[in-house]
Design a protein around this motif. Structure first.
Motif, short mmCIF file in Angstrom:
data_model
loop_
_atom_site.label_atom_id
_atom_site.label_comp_id
_atom_site.label_asym_id
_atom_site.label_seq_id
_atom_site.Cartn_x
_atom_site.Cartn_y
_atom_site.Cartn_z
N TYR A 1 0.90 -1.16 -0.02
CA TYR A 1 0.04 0.00 0.02
C TYR A 1 0.81 1.13 0.12
CZ TYR A 1 0.99 0.56 5.01
OH TYR A 1 1.82 0.79 6.21
N SER A 2 0.36 2.17 -0.56
CA SER A 2 1.32 3.61 -0.75
C SER A 2 0.79 4.49 0.37
CB SER A 2 1.32 3.93 -2.09
OG SER A 2 -0.01 4.71 -2.36
N ASP A 3 1.51 5.57 0.34
CA ASP A 3 1.10 6.76 1.24
C ASP A 3 0.07 7.74 0.26
OD1 ASP A 3 3.00 6.19 3.19
OD2 ASP A 3 4.38 7.54 2.24
N VAL A 4 -0.44 8.36 0.56
CA VAL A 4 -1.57 9.19 -0.13
C VAL A 4 -1.38 10.58 0.15
CG1 VAL A 4 -3.07 7.07 0.12
CG2 VAL A 4 -3.36 8.93 1.44
N GLU A 5 -2.22 11.21 -0.78
CA GLU A 5 -2.50 12.73 -0.21
C GLU A 5 -3.92 12.81 -0.10
OE1 GLU A 5 -0.74 16.22 -1.91
OE2 GLU A 5 0.55 15.38 -3.38
N ILE A 6 -4.36 13.22 0.92
CA ILE A 6 -5.62 13.66 1.58
C ILE A 6 -6.23 14.81 0.66
CG2 ILE A 6 -7.39 13.82 3.35
CD1 ILE A 6 -5.72 12.17 5.01
N VAL A 7 -7.05 14.88 -0.11
CA VAL A 7 -7.34 15.86 -1.06
C VAL A 7 -8.95 16.30 -0.84
CG1 VAL A 7 -7.53 17.01 -3.07
CG2 VAL A 7 -5.75 15.33 -2.52
N GLU A 8 -9.16 17.66 -0.53
CA GLU A 8 -10.72 18.18 -0.57
C GLU A 8 -10.75 18.73 -1.80
OE1 GLU A 8 -13.69 21.07 1.78
OE2 GLU A 8 -11.63 20.86 2.57
N PHE A 9 -11.88 17.98 -2.55
CA PHE A 9 -12.17 18.77 -3.95
C PHE A 9 -13.50 19.65 -3.85
CE2 PHE A 9 -9.89 14.83 -5.04
CZ PHE A 9 -9.06 15.32 -6.20
N GLN A 10 -13.49 20.63 -4.65
CA GLN A 10 -14.55 21.31 -4.78
C GLN A 10 -15.13 21.05 -6.31
OE1 GLN A 10 -14.55 25.87 -5.04
NE2 GLN A 10 -15.76 25.74 -3.41
N ARG A 11 -16.51 20.92 -6.75
CA ARG A 11 -16.96 20.81 -7.81
C ARG A 11 -17.16 22.12 -8.62
NH1 ARG A 11 -20.67 17.00 -10.10
NH2 ARG A 11 -19.86 15.59 -8.34
N VAL A 12 -16.53 22.33 -9.72
CA VAL A 12 -16.61 23.56 -10.67
C VAL A 12 -17.31 22.98 -12.05
CG1 VAL A 12 -15.49 25.32 -11.53
CG2 VAL A 12 -14.62 24.74 -9.53
N GLY A 13 -18.31 23.27 -12.24
CA GLY A 13 -18.97 22.54 -13.44
C GLY A 13 -19.08 21.16 -13.22
N SER A 14 -18.45 20.39 -13.89
CA SER A 14 -18.27 18.83 -13.88
C SER A 14 -16.84 18.49 -13.68
CB SER A 14 -18.90 18.36 -15.30
OG SER A 14 -20.27 18.73 -15.24
N VAL A 15 -15.91 19.32 -13.04
CA VAL A 15 -14.83 18.92 -12.83
C VAL A 15 -14.44 18.85 -11.36
CG1 VAL A 15 -12.21 19.29 -13.43
CG2 VAL A 15 -13.96 19.58 -15.15
N ARG A 16 -13.72 18.33 -10.58
CA ARG A 16 -13.35 18.61 -9.53
C ARG A 16 -11.87 19.23 -9.34
NH1 ARG A 16 -13.31 13.06 -6.37
NH2 ARG A 16 -12.41 12.25 -7.98
#
Length: 266
Positions: free
Chosen positions: A110-125
């Motif tokens: 298993y790898s390390d990760v980046e925890i990411v908070e996304f915001q929806r802009v149109g149909s793209v996060r």
């Protein structure tokens, strides 16, 4: 080395399309991508949008839960190596190649990760916040707090012959349970590269964001099964700031440039 990717999904078409976009960009593509739709909206359109991927879709007529969906996908996998992916997470382009290399002398990586908070802009996060999640791997420490992120992890399918499939009875903690069972008999390795973008919002719909009475029941079942004693039920992000967890933080290689993954769905 060929591998199968198994994805359980439920009503996350936009997110799933972005995951497939990240998969099609892999320097080493999977032999097959198995998607198990847990009675959510149709995802059939994605097979047409990503013809380069051998996508196999199973759709439940009624909701059976994410653990059963994963078990179904794993049972269908044709390859000897399996990668698990959550439907709203993303993989950086060399992630699979890195994991395959690490798996040469291990049974589960298993790898390390980046925890990411996304915001929806149109149909793209679009990412608005990100932080690394990289901690020392130690089996005894894993019994106190799981730092195993299953999304993007890779393992040899024969592992299920040793320990069985994912346990529905612990529900939210199926991954912690899987790690503890695997580590008790097989070779586990952490890969110090943040090759997975783990979508998480403390106020969002991520199942790990809340702590209900039912969730506490699942945690108690996990503890009883593995004789773990009293386990913390604190807020995830607050727990990461405690001195004990801070002392376990490790350096990791960050490989994502922060650019959104624009899928073919749009």
């Amino acid at each position: 080395m060929n591998y199968s990717i198994v994805i359980a999904t439920y009503n996350r078409l936009v997110e799933l399309a972005e995951l497939l976009e990240s998969i099609v960009r892999q320097s080493v593509r999977p032999k097959e991508v198995i998607i198990v739709n847990d009675a959510g909206e149709s995802v059939e359109v994605l097979s047409e949008l990503y013809p380069e991927l051998s996508i196999k879709i199973t759709s439940f007529l009624e909701n059976k839960g994410h653990v059963e969906a994963r078990n179904t996908g794993v049972r269908q996998a044709a390859e000897d190596i399996i990668m698990l992916c959550d439907d709203d997470d993303l993989l950086t382009e060399n992630h699979a190649a890195t994991m395959l290399k690490a798996l040469r002398d291990a049974d589960l990586v298993y790898s390390d990760v980046e925890i990411v908070e996304f915001q929806r802009v149109g149909s793209v996060r679009v990412p608005v916040n990100r932080r690394t999640f990289a901690y020392l791997y130690d089996h005894s420490l894993m019994r106190r707090f799981s730092t195993y992120v299953p999304s993007g992890s890779m393992y040899k399918k024969k592992l299920h012959e040793e320990i069985g499939f994912f346990d529905k009875s612990v529900h939210n903690y199926w991954d912690w349970d899987f790690m503890l069972r695997a580590a008790s008999c097989c070779r586990v390795k952490r890969v110090p590269v943040a090759g997975v973008l783990y979508a998480f919002s403390a106020g969002g719909d991520n199942q790990s964001a809340s702590m209900s009475e039912q969730r506490k029941t699942y945690l108690d079942r996990l503890s009883k099964k593995h004789n773990l004693g009293e386990l913390p039920t604190k807020n995830f992000f607050l727990l990461l700031e405690e001195p004990e967890m801070k002392a376990l933080e490790q350096n990791t290689l960050r490989v994502w440039n922060g650019a959104p993954f624009r899928s073919r769905l749009i």
